[in-house]
Structure formats: C-alpha cells, structure tokens
Design a protein around this motif. Structure first.
Motif, PDB file in Angstrom:
ATOM      1  N   VAL A  93       0.838  -1.200   0.000  1.00 10.93           N
ATOM      2  CA  VAL A  93       0.000   0.000   0.000  1.00 10.93           C
ATOM      3  C   VAL A  93       0.874   1.252   0.000  1.00 10.93           C
ATOM      4  N   ARG A  96       2.304   1.751  -3.425  1.00 13.59           N
ATOM      5  CA  ARG A  96       1.223   2.180  -4.312  1.00 13.59           C
ATOM      6  C   ARG A  96       0.932   3.663  -4.116  1.00 13.59           C
ATOM      7  N   GLN A  97       0.778   4.076  -2.875  1.00 13.16           N
ATOM      8  CA  GLN A  97       0.430   5.468  -2.602  1.00 13.16           C
ATOM      9  C   GLN A  97       1.553   6.419  -2.985  1.00 13.16           C
ATOM     10  N   LEU A 113      -6.790   1.620  -4.964  1.00  9.75           N
ATOM     11  CA  LEU A 113      -7.091   0.584  -3.989  1.00  9.75           C
ATOM     12  C   LEU A 113      -8.281   1.049  -3.160  1.00  9.75           C
TER      13      LEU A 113
END
Length: 144
Positions: A93, A96-97, A113
């Motif tokens: 995560v 991804r961010q 997401l």
C-alpha cells in the motif's frame, strides 16, 4: 530462514535482500490481488518462466508464500500468502500510494485501492508514534 544482508543488524537491509526486486514485490501484489497459479502470474506480469520460478521458490523458502493443491483434486499447485506474507500488505500500500503521488500526472488514469466494505479509496498511510502523531524521518533515530 536466514536472509544474508550486507548489514546483518539492519532490518531494512534484510527485508530489501528478500523483497527488494521488482518481481518479488509484483508477485506478492498479484497474489494479494487474487492470482494464485503460475500461468496466471506469468501472463499478468509478463515475466520469463525462469525468473518467475526463481522468485516463487525464494518467496516460498522464506515463508512469504506457500503452495497448496488447487481445489477440485487437480494435480496443479497454487501460491497463497502465508500470515508472514500477508503482513507485507502495508508495504504494498505504501509503495502504491507513493507511486500515485509521484509517478502519475494529475490527469493520468491509474488503478486505485478501495475498501471493499465501503467502496472508499484507502486513506493515505503515515508512520505514527504510539500517540497517533504523524512522524517524519527527521523525527526518528535508529537505536543499535
């Protein structure tokens, strides 16, 4: 499993030694996203069979993934996350961010997401102290 690293006392070095290449991270991402069979992973990633075989073996040997029979009595095996592998979710995560924030133009489409219970986009992750205050690298120190 012992994962050799340049600095044996550094958890980042040890984790990077196992998870620090593109294919290992993308394999874990894809298994988290529901791909479990070798052929599905290979098609989605576009990776050579020998590289995928090597990374899957390393991830299984390290206890990040496990193999189990495919349902229905088939001779095929599938790859599943172990509890240890599932703990990589915050890393995926965070990557991804960071990628969403820094690697796409403002109007460029990309996947997002979402929380399946609410349909909401996942809130930005932050490192926090025990009181819930957001920390920056400059406010931390490594204790050896």
């Amino acid at each position: 499993m012992t994962v050799p690293a340049v600095d044996d006392t550094c958890p980042v070095g040890r984790a990077a030694n196992l998870m620090g290449d593109r294919w290992s991270l993308l394999i874990v991402r894809d298994v988290m996203d529901g791909l479990h069979r070798f052929g599905d992973l290979q098609r989605n990633l576009g990776v050579a069979r020998n590289i995928l075989t090597d990374r899957l073996k390393r991830l299984v040997d390290a206890g990040v993934l496990a193999t189990e029979p495919v349902a229905g009595g088939s001779a095929y095996q599938q790859y599943v996350l172990t509890p240890k592998g599932a703990q990589l979710f915050p890393l995926i995560v965070a990557l991804r961010q960071w990628g969403e924030q820094h690697l796409f133009a403002a109007d460029e489409p990309h996947s997002v997401l979402i929380d399946t219970a609410t349909g909401d986009v996942i809130a930005p992750m932050h490192a926090t102290n025990r009181q819930g205050q957001v920390l920056q690298a400059s406010g931390t120190a490594v204790q050896r």
